[in-house]
Design a protein around this motif. Structure first.
Motif, mmCIF file in Angstrom:
data_model
loop_
_atom_site.group_PDB
_atom_site.id
_atom_site.type_symbol
_atom_site.label_atom_id
_atom_site.label_comp_id
_atom_site.label_asym_id
_atom_site.label_seq_id
_atom_site.Cartn_x
_atom_site.Cartn_y
_atom_site.Cartn_z
ATOM 1 N N GLU A 125 -5.214 1.647 -7.731
ATOM 2 C CA GLU A 125 -5.415 2.571 -6.638
ATOM 3 C C GLU A 125 -6.651 3.148 -7.149
ATOM 4 O OE1 GLU A 125 -1.320 4.352 -5.188
ATOM 5 O OE2 GLU A 125 -1.487 3.790 -7.417
ATOM 6 N N GLY A 148 3.811 -0.365 -7.770
ATOM 7 C CA GLY A 148 3.639 0.971 -6.954
ATOM 8 C C GLY A 148 2.579 1.605 -8.154
ATOM 9 N N GLY A 149 2.124 2.785 -7.735
ATOM 10 C CA GLY A 149 1.618 3.734 -8.636
ATOM 11 C C GLY A 149 0.592 3.354 -9.683
ATOM 12 N N ARG A 196 -1.571 4.213 -0.750
ATOM 13 C CA ARG A 196 -2.941 3.799 -1.581
ATOM 14 C C ARG A 196 -3.195 5.092 -1.963
ATOM 15 N NH1 ARG A 196 -6.102 2.277 3.730
ATOM 16 N NH2 ARG A 196 -4.844 0.843 4.696
ATOM 17 N N ALA A 197 -3.214 5.244 -3.331
ATOM 18 C CA ALA A 197 -3.563 6.437 -4.213
ATOM 19 C C ALA A 197 -3.135 7.438 -3.655
ATOM 20 C CB ALA A 197 -5.081 6.233 -4.462
ATOM 21 N N PRO A 198 -1.882 7.880 -3.509
ATOM 22 C CA PRO A 198 -1.455 8.976 -2.952
ATOM 23 C C PRO A 198 -2.038 10.329 -3.629
ATOM 24 C CG PRO A 198 0.214 7.930 -3.846
ATOM 25 C CD PRO A 198 -0.820 6.933 -3.725
ATOM 26 N N PHE A 256 0.808 -1.227 -0.029
ATOM 27 C CA PHE A 256 0.110 -0.097 -0.058
ATOM 28 C C PHE A 256 0.858 1.283 -0.099
ATOM 29 C CE2 PHE A 256 -2.243 -3.257 2.577
ATOM 30 C CZ PHE A 256 -3.054 -3.778 1.656
ATOM 31 N N GLY A 257 2.135 1.124 -0.158
ATOM 32 C CA GLY A 257 2.851 2.330 -0.558
ATOM 33 C C GLY A 257 3.785 2.362 0.636
HETATM 34 MO MO1 MOS Z 1 1.554 2.789 -4.120
HETATM 35 S S1 MOS Z 1 0.883 4.102 -2.674
HETATM 36 O O1 MOS Z 1 2.507 3.725 -5.127
HETATM 37 O O2 MOS Z 1 2.122 1.416 -3.498
#
Ligand code: MOS
Length: 735
Positions: free
Chosen positions: A696, A508-509, A353-355, A244-245
């Motif tokens: 995300e 990620g992302g 999580r969906a920064p 989750f980041g």
């Molecule tokens: Mo995500 S918050 O880039 O794991």
């Protein structure tokens, strides 16, 4: 590529790693065994911070049973100073720990007790005596607005701020104006597997088994922190139990394990306890968001201003971009977005999580709902009428914007019949409310490489340093290889999470599947070309050949693979270069979420009754894993709207609710039957697979749909999240 309906890509294939996971044979980092044994480390946290260690007595701990050593700043190996080099970026900069007598924040490690067993280490850790002399500090950035600075960059965006049009003039000319401030709470990732690292040295060579989302930048982080060559770092991470980041980069347990293993000259495991995570793993910062929205008499948006302020951990450059979705959601004459940070003496702040979008859509989409109501326009109609023709921020054409299709499909499936007056729908003691919001998230493609080997038995092995954090990487990569080479999925083995394998962008992302999948697709296509060349060399037709087990059917010939290949099979490599895609278009994934809540008219208890989302993520790579990811995101949305908040004791800078008893995430009882629909699509500009990011997407829009439903149920407009029952009490009908 062939987007045929009989493609293995897209099918709801069960996870290929499912049996290994449910039978316990999947090896997570903490499970790693070494015949000679592994010593166990236990983190001793600073009881205050920031400041200087005034007294540190480890003598009792050192003489406790089973203790091998106590690592402190006095005996820790030299490291590159924390945060250096400054331009390296947060994942690869030095993550030094126990560097000197300075403590960065409450909970910063001041010692690592290493013992034969975890229990011995934990007991001995309780014997360490420490005193901290604290220094000037900022714990709550929102109280220090005068110290706000413009960060060098914000996550996921080209520019920190954006200014299009004359906001002041457009806002002044708007007949309907909304000004509102929102606070969203700090949050911590709640991965099932806490952060864990097993480190082992062989001379100058370091091998770590760890839970990590991106392998390659972690290699750089170890090398940089410890001052060793990247060639001497091997990271193995075949399974990661959620990230989750919080596992994008390396954190304290990882460096501590490496340092201790060096000093003890034996393998050391450090597992963060759940409580450790709240100071030794990163979190989402508390945010202040100010929104000013202006619309004309008939609901045409004229002016949008979105200001965000958050804490940035000192010497750890990360700033979330809540105004990211604001830049691309609606057409308006003026759109200004501003991100500011205050450097604070708090644990690391990082992606979660969906920064950006998770908390950005939470506030923005509730404000849009409120503005629609001021304009006396149904929230669905309001969004449709403000749909932009081109990306409002960049002016670029959208690659394939299907947001209105998501909205109309979702409205139809949900049975949206228009907004009703607050508190006008009642069932027994429950006030029923409905609401909706849209989801929008940038779609990203990153560089990645892959390699494949076809054995003479017709088995394909694919290798990438991609990780599987529970999302289904193994499965979609298996599908891509099987589909491209027309071989059965059970003859494909995907090997991931090893820094010895070709480099990818990791997980990620929401870029993981597209980036690593596209590289693998390329490798498989290259293998196919090579195979054709081998057939041609053997005088066989290379047109439309087919691999069937250990044989190859080419034209009218049927020959053994062993007859045309060396005994070690055929090897090919592949890559994806993001510059080859996108073509100057604005790339996003989209969705629309509709929610129904029940609010107990006597107690204010809020229950989500229905949550329905319709999403456009281009081509779906696996119907089942995609659905699961979207559902997971929607559940995070419930958490963000109603439950999740890490509360800081601002006298000490310590998070107080450091366990699942008090830090609430949505559990089964909080989650209704979720309904997920995915539009059938193929996003041709995105990447060769036609897929868009999905990981995300589900969280975006879920929280505000809930908040907007709570408004319809009660008339309460949230200005802080999560929303608690005490917030709505004043809006309940008199008893
Ligand atoms: Mo995500 S918050 O880039 O794991």
């Amino acid at each position: 590529m062939d987007h045929a309906s009989n493609s293995i890509i897209g099918q709801a294939m069960n996870r290929v790693d499912g049996p290994a996971k449910v039978t316990g044979t999947a090896q997570y980092a903490g499970d790693h065994q070494i015949a000679s044994g592994i010593a166990e480390g236990y983190i001793v946290e600073a009881p205050a911070g920031p400041g200087r260690i005034k007294a540190l007595d480890v003598t009792s701990a050192e003489s406790a049973e089973g203790v091998i050593m106590v690592l402190t700043y006095r005996n820790a190996p030299a490291q590159t100073p924390y945060g250096e080099p400054e331009d390296a970026g947060r994942f690869t900069q030095s993550h030094a720990v126990l560097e000197n007598d300075q403590v960065r924040h409450f909970g910063d490690p001041v010692a690592l007790v290493v013992a034969q067993t975890l229990e011995q280490a934990r007991y001995a850790a309780s014997l360490v005596r420490i005193e901290i002399e604290t220094s000037d500090k900022i714990y709550n950035p929102l109280d220090h607005r005068d110290d706000a600075i413009k960060p060098d960059s914000v996550d996921g965006l080209d520019a920190v701020d954006s200014h299009r049009g004359d906001f002041d003039a457009e806002f002044a000319a708007s007949e309907n104006r909304l000004e509102a401030s929102y606070v969203t709470g700090a949050q911590h990732a709640a991965a099932m597997e806490p952060h864990v690292t097993v480190a082992q040295w062989d001379g100058e060579r370091l091998t770590v088994h760890m839970a990590i989302q991106i392998v390659s930048s972690a290699v750089s982080a170890f090398a940089n922190t410890l001052g060793i060559s990247e060639k001497n770092v091997r990271i193995i991470s075949p399974y990661t139990g959620g990230g989750f980041g919080s596992k994008l980069g390396v954190h304290n347990e990882a460096i501590l394990a490496a340092l201790a293993a060096k000093v003890c000259a034996r393998p050391v495991r450090v597992v963060q306890t759940r409580r450790n995570l709240f100071a030794n793993a990163p979190h989402r910062s508390r945010h202040l968001q100010e929104l000013k929205l202006g619309a004309g008499q008939h609901g045409k948006l004229k002016a949008i201003r979105h200001y965000s302020l958050a804490g940035m951990a000192r010497d750890y450059p990360f700033a979330e971009a809540p105004a990211s979705p604001t830049r691309a959601s609606y057409a308006a004459n003026a759109i200004h977005t501003i991100h500011r940070v205050v450097k604070a003496d708090i644990p690391k702040v990082d992606s979660m999580r969906a920064p950006g979008e998770a908390i950005g859509t939470l506030t923005f989409e509730t404000a849009v709902d409120e503005l629609a109501e001021m304009c006396q326009i149904d929230p669905v109609a309001f969004r449709m009428m403000n749909e932009p023709a081109t990306d409002p921020s960049s002016g670029d054409a959208f690659a394939d914007r299907r947001l209105t299709e998501c909205i109309t499909t979702a409205a139809d499936r949900f049975g949206w019949t228009g907004r009703v007056a607050p508190a006008s729908r009642r069932e027994g003691r429950n006030l029923i409310g409905r609401g909706m919001a849209v989801a929008i998230r940038p779609n990203v493609l990153n560089e990645a490489r892959a390699e494949v080997t076809l054995s003479t038995a017709g088995e394909l092995t694919a290798r990438l340093d991609m990780t599987d954090i529970g999302t289904g990487s193994y499965t979609i990569l298996t599908q891509i290889a099987a589909d491209t080479l027309s071989i059965p999925a059970n003859l494909v083995s995907v090997e991931l999470g090893d820094s010895a394998f070709p480099e990818t962008a990791g997980s990620g992302g929401s870029f993981g599947a597209a980036s690593s999948g596209s590289a693998l697709l390329d490798a498989c296509r290259n293998l196919k070309i090579l195979l054709g060349e081998h057939l041609a060399q053997a005088g066989l037709s290379a047109n439309g050949f087919k691999i069937e087990g250990d044989r190859i059917l080419a034209g009218s010939s049927d020959i053994a693979l062993a007859d045309i290949l060396d005994s070690d099979g055929l090897h090919a490599e592949g890559a994806v270069d993001p510059d080859d895609y996108g073509h100057g278009t604005a790339q996003y994934s989209y969705g629309a979420q509709f929610c129904e809540v029940a609010v107990d008219a006597d107690t204010g208890e809020i229950r989500v009754r229905r949550l329905l989302g319709v999403f456009d993520a281009g081509r779906i790579l696996n119907e089942k894993t995609a659905r699961s990811q979207l559902m997971g995101g929607m559940i995070f949305g419930i958490g963000g709207a109603l439950l999740e908040e890490s509360l800081m004791d601002e006298r000490y800078g310590s998070f107080m609710n450091r366990d699942f008893a008090e830090n609430h995430i949505a559990v089964n009882r909080d989650v209704p039957d979720l309904e997920v629909h995915m539009l059938d699509g193929f996003s041709k500009d995105a990447n060769p697979l036609g897929s868009k990011g999905i990981g995300e997407l589900g969280i975006c829009g879920a929280g505000p749909a809930i908040a907007n439903a709570i408004y319809e149920a009660t008339g309460f407009r949230a200005r802080k999240f999560p929303i608690h029952l005490e917030d709505v009490l004043d809006h309940l009908p008199a008893l």
